[in-house]
Scaffold this motif. Structure first.
Motif, PDB file in Angstrom:
ATOM      1  N   HIS A  95       0.845  -1.189   0.000  1.00  9.67           N
ATOM      2  CA  HIS A  95       0.000   0.000   0.000  1.00  9.67           C
ATOM      3  C   HIS A  95       0.884   1.245   0.000  1.00  9.67           C
ATOM      4  N   ALA A  96       0.290   2.390  -0.285  1.00  5.86           N
ATOM      5  CA  ALA A  96       1.060   3.642  -0.300  1.00  5.86           C
ATOM      6  C   ALA A  96       0.172   4.781   0.163  1.00  5.86           C
ATOM      7  N   ALA A  97       0.791   5.748   0.850  1.00  4.19           N
ATOM      8  CA  ALA A  97       0.037   6.903   1.342  1.00  4.19           C
ATOM      9  C   ALA A  97       0.974   8.093   1.479  1.00  4.19           C
ATOM     10  N   GLY A  98       0.430   9.283   1.222  1.00  2.00           N
ATOM     11  CA  GLY A  98       1.197  10.505   1.411  1.00  2.00           C
ATOM     12  C   GLY A  98       1.696  11.099   0.117  1.00  2.00           C
ATOM     13  N   ASP A  99       2.768  11.885   0.225  1.00  2.00           N
ATOM     14  CA  ASP A  99       3.238  12.694  -0.891  1.00  2.00           C
ATOM     15  C   ASP A  99       3.658  11.885  -2.112  1.00  2.00           C
ATOM     16  N   LEU A 100       4.063  10.637  -1.927  1.00  2.00           N
ATOM     17  CA  LEU A 100       4.512   9.854  -3.086  1.00  2.00           C
ATOM     18  C   LEU A 100       3.367   9.462  -4.008  1.00  2.00           C
ATOM     19  N   THR A 101       2.124   9.714  -3.605  1.00  2.00           N
ATOM     20  CA  THR A 101       0.969   9.336  -4.419  1.00  2.00           C
ATOM     21  C   THR A 101       0.255  10.521  -5.061  1.00  2.00           C
ATOM     22  N   THR A 102       0.641  11.762  -4.724  1.00  2.00           N
ATOM     23  CA  THR A 102      -0.164  12.904  -5.163  1.00  2.00           C
ATOM     24  C   THR A 102       0.636  14.196  -5.162  1.00  2.00           C
ATOM     25  N   ARG A 103       0.229  15.127  -6.005  1.00  2.00           N
ATOM     26  CA  ARG A 103       0.807  16.468  -5.986  1.00  2.00           C
ATOM     27  C   ARG A 103       0.183  17.317  -4.873  1.00  2.00           C
TER      28      ARG A 103
END
Length: 316
Positions: free
Chosen positions: A273-281
């Motif tokens: 899973h992934a969460a935070g800045d690495l997934t979105t601008r």
């Protein structure tokens, strides 16, 4: 005799707001969690975290100290200044290798690594980053409202961003360095909003002499012909890249280079899973913490359903 690898329900890679929030959710859900914090937070240069209700203005180090303290009752294993060097898929689960050779096996992995900023080779930029150069007006705009602002434009989308940030300051100069084509319509919109365009290239950023703990701050943007444009604040969004561990893992990225996730906060690799800045601008502490909480809840739901199907019960 060879020792069996340590077992965890979840290994969280990254100890910022996203990772800490996920760890809190999972710890309170009675999961065995290892959180690895590489010790190089993106917001280390910032004087405070803003826009985070009940924590507005808190220094990043203090934010982490409180978070670590609040994780303690839930048995979360914190490894500070510890990098993850590799994540390998097993059947089932994952093998997580830490710097120094420690190996942990986990049923789920959460990527909360943030992004790596790549600042331009512009004299003065690195020294002023986090003091006078910012990315997010929600994070820093209030503190520098109504001051002379600049915007370092690297593409056409920055021209719309220029209009947007006039909500904090109407004294705005957009520096295109001759690299952004501006249409007649865009010229008119910027002029109507009182935004000035400067197309000459920047030679350097001129900083004031530091005063005590606050250090140096921006005084002017010096152009290639020596002209100085007085500015106290510069907004910029440098290129970003994923961390090495994310790149090596090989999860799918979107067209902007962010990790693709589904509605369960899961990447293209099941169980990661992934969460935070690495997934979105849309990057910021409060948004990352919210995403981390959702990711923690999603992982816990999946683990509970697996446990129920296998007749397993939480320890402790």
């Amino acid at each position: 005799m060879k020792t069996a690898p340590e077992q965890k329900d979840v290994v969280i890679i990254g100890g910022g707001p996203a990772g800490l929030s996920a760890a809190l959710m999972l710890g309170r859900a009675r999961k065995q969690v290892l959180l690895c914090d590489g010790g190089s937070p993106r917001n280390s240069a910032a004087e405070g975290i803003h826009g985070f209700v009940t924590r507005d203005g808190i220094p990043p180090k203090e934010f982490r100290r409180i978070a670590h303290e609040q994780l303690a009752p839930y048995g979360v294993d914190l490894l500070l200044d510890t990098r993850v060097t590799a994540v390998e898929r097993l059947e089932p689960g994952f093998r997580v290798v830490l710097a120094g050779g420690r190996v942990v096996e986990a049923r789920r992995v959460l990527l909360a690594t943030g992004m790596i900023d790549e600042p331009p080779e512009l004299p003065g930029y690195r020294e002023l980053w986090g003091r006078s150069i910012f990315q997010c007006p929600y994070c820093h705009g209030w503190e520098v409202r109504d001051r002379p602002w600049g915007l370092l434009a690297t593409g056409a989308p920055a021209l719309d961003f220029a209009l947007f940030i006039t909500g904090w300051s109407r004294d705005l100069v957009v520096f295109t360095q001759g690299a952004v084509e501006v249409t007649a319509e865009q010229h008119q919109r910027l002029e109507r909003a009182g935004v000035r365009l400067e197309t000459r290239k920047i030679r350097r950023l001129v900083a004031s002499t530091g005063h005590g703990a606050q250090g140096a701050h921006l005084e002017a943007v010096e152009l290639e012909d020596g002209t100085r444009v007085a500015r106290e604040v510069l907004f910029a969004h440098p290129p970003q890249r994923q961390t090495e561990v994310v790149q090596r893992l090989g999860v799918a990225l979107d067209e902007q280079g962010f990790v693709r996730i589904n509605e369960h906060m899961e990447t293209s690799i099941p169980g990661v899973h992934a969460a935070g800045d690495l997934t979105t601008r849309l990057q910021g502490a409060s948004m990352a913490a919210g995403a981390g909480a959702v990711a923690g809840a999603m992982m816990n739901h999946a683990l509970n359903m697996e446990n129920a199907a296998a007749g397993l019960w939480p320890e402790g």
